[in-house]
Design an enzyme around this catalytic site. Structure first.
Site, mmCIF file in Angstrom:
data_model
loop_
_atom_site.group_PDB
_atom_site.id
_atom_site.type_symbol
_atom_site.label_atom_id
_atom_site.label_comp_id
_atom_site.label_asym_id
_atom_site.label_seq_id
_atom_site.Cartn_x
_atom_site.Cartn_y
_atom_site.Cartn_z
ATOM 1 N N HIS A 182 0.840 -1.212 0.000
ATOM 2 C CA HIS A 182 0.000 0.000 0.000
ATOM 3 C C HIS A 182 0.869 1.254 0.000
ATOM 4 C CE1 HIS A 182 -4.061 -1.589 0.573
ATOM 5 N NE2 HIS A 182 -3.592 -2.434 1.477
ATOM 6 N N ASP A 227 -7.364 -2.598 -1.050
ATOM 7 C CA ASP A 227 -8.300 -3.361 -0.228
ATOM 8 C C ASP A 227 -9.666 -3.131 -0.843
ATOM 9 O OD1 ASP A 227 -6.257 -4.052 1.527
ATOM 10 O OD2 ASP A 227 -6.606 -2.303 2.786
ATOM 11 N N GLU A 261 -5.999 -12.102 4.250
ATOM 12 C CA GLU A 261 -7.028 -11.064 4.082
ATOM 13 C C GLU A 261 -7.720 -11.238 2.734
ATOM 14 O OE1 GLU A 261 -4.760 -7.434 4.337
ATOM 15 O OE2 GLU A 261 -4.568 -7.549 6.516
ATOM 16 N N HIS A 272 -7.464 -7.980 0.381
ATOM 17 C CA HIS A 272 -6.200 -7.336 -0.004
ATOM 18 C C HIS A 272 -5.596 -7.988 -1.247
ATOM 19 C CE1 HIS A 272 -2.217 -5.359 0.848
ATOM 20 N NE2 HIS A 272 -1.798 -6.400 0.156
HETATM 21 ZN ZN LIG Z 1 -4.464 -4.095 2.262
#
Ligand SMILES: [Zn+2]
Length: 251
Positions: free
Chosen positions: A166, A173, A230, A233
């Site tokens: 990021h 995300d 995640e 992500h």
């Molecule tokens: Zn992320």
């Protein structure tokens, strides 16, 4: 209008010179992450002007404008494709920091990454869905605040080692929304730090698993890769960009 375009190219040039030629060692939290040799980017105030826009706030770039931008420059995603839905959680207190850490809800990404995400968006649109973004480029200083609260590499890249993709402007995300703008069921909320959010967790309704699969396949087809912990992500696989720490300009 011509002045605006000239300014745009000028800024793109500055960004390229500022961020395009730096290098250092980077290893992110992503297990499938390619190690590269990029350096920490210097904080630059020049970049603050990148997405300053007068009314209307968002105007689409032409294909020519977009293609003239260096791959490594930052661009506001909605100027590439205005059909994305933004729900930038860190521009609100509705996040695990319980604090609004972004001044506004802009989604900035490297040009190359934004183009790839627009490709994914078109493919999802053909199936009746759109992408909703929770986070895009994240300044390194924000990463430090996250790490202070959640010093767990499975969920937050260590800003004192390699940071997160990021921070490079090359990770997103996101989830999917249907034609009515309703989020599809992914089994957990965004930033659920638990095994239920892992890709390997399958004790979920078939429809939920199918939704995760739909997102994963669509993102992978556009050049993005997942991480194990995640579902929301994804990072662009060719992310040889330096970490950055500028704050996006806000209206
Ligand atoms: Zn992320």
């Amino acid at each position: 209008m011509l002045k605006t375009k000239l300014l745009h190219f000028f800024i793109a040039g500055i960004l390229f010179l500022t961020y395009g030629c730096q290098s250092s060692t980077e290893q992110t939290k992503d297990p499938i992450q390619i190690q590269d040799t990029l350096s920490q980017a210097k904080t630059s105030h020049k970049i603050d002007t990148v997405s300053t826009r007068s009314e209307p706030r968002i105007s689409l770039l032409t294909n020519q404008e977009l293609n003239n931008l260096p791959d490594s420059s930052f661009v506001e995603l909605l100027t590439v494709d205005s059909t994305f839905v933004l729900d930038m959680k860190y521009a609100t207190p509705d996040n695990f920091l319980k604090s609004k850490v972004y001044d506004c809800d802009k989604c900035l990404l490297r040009v190359k990454v934004a183009k790839a995400l627009a490709k994914a968006q078109k493919a999802f649109a053909d199936q009746g869905y759109r992408i909703k973004l929770f986070d895009c480029y994240r300044p390194l200083d924000v990463q430090k605040r996250m790490w202070a609260l959640m010093p767990d590499k499975r969920y937050v890249g260590n800003p004192y080692q390699n940071g997160s993709v990021h921070n490079k402007g090359a990770a997103v995300d996101l989830t999917l929304v249907d034609a009515e703008g309703k989020e599809v069921d992914m089994g957990t909320s965004f930033d659920h730090f638990g095994r239920e959010a892992h890709h390997a967790y399958t004790n979920l309704p078939q429809e939920t698993l199918q939704n995760r699969k739909l997102l994963k396949q669509g993102m992978e087809s556009a050049g993005f890769l997942p991480i194990t912990s995640e579902w929301w992500h994804y990072f662009y696989q060719n992310n040889r960009f330096p970490v950055a720490n500028f704050k996006p300009a806000c209206p």
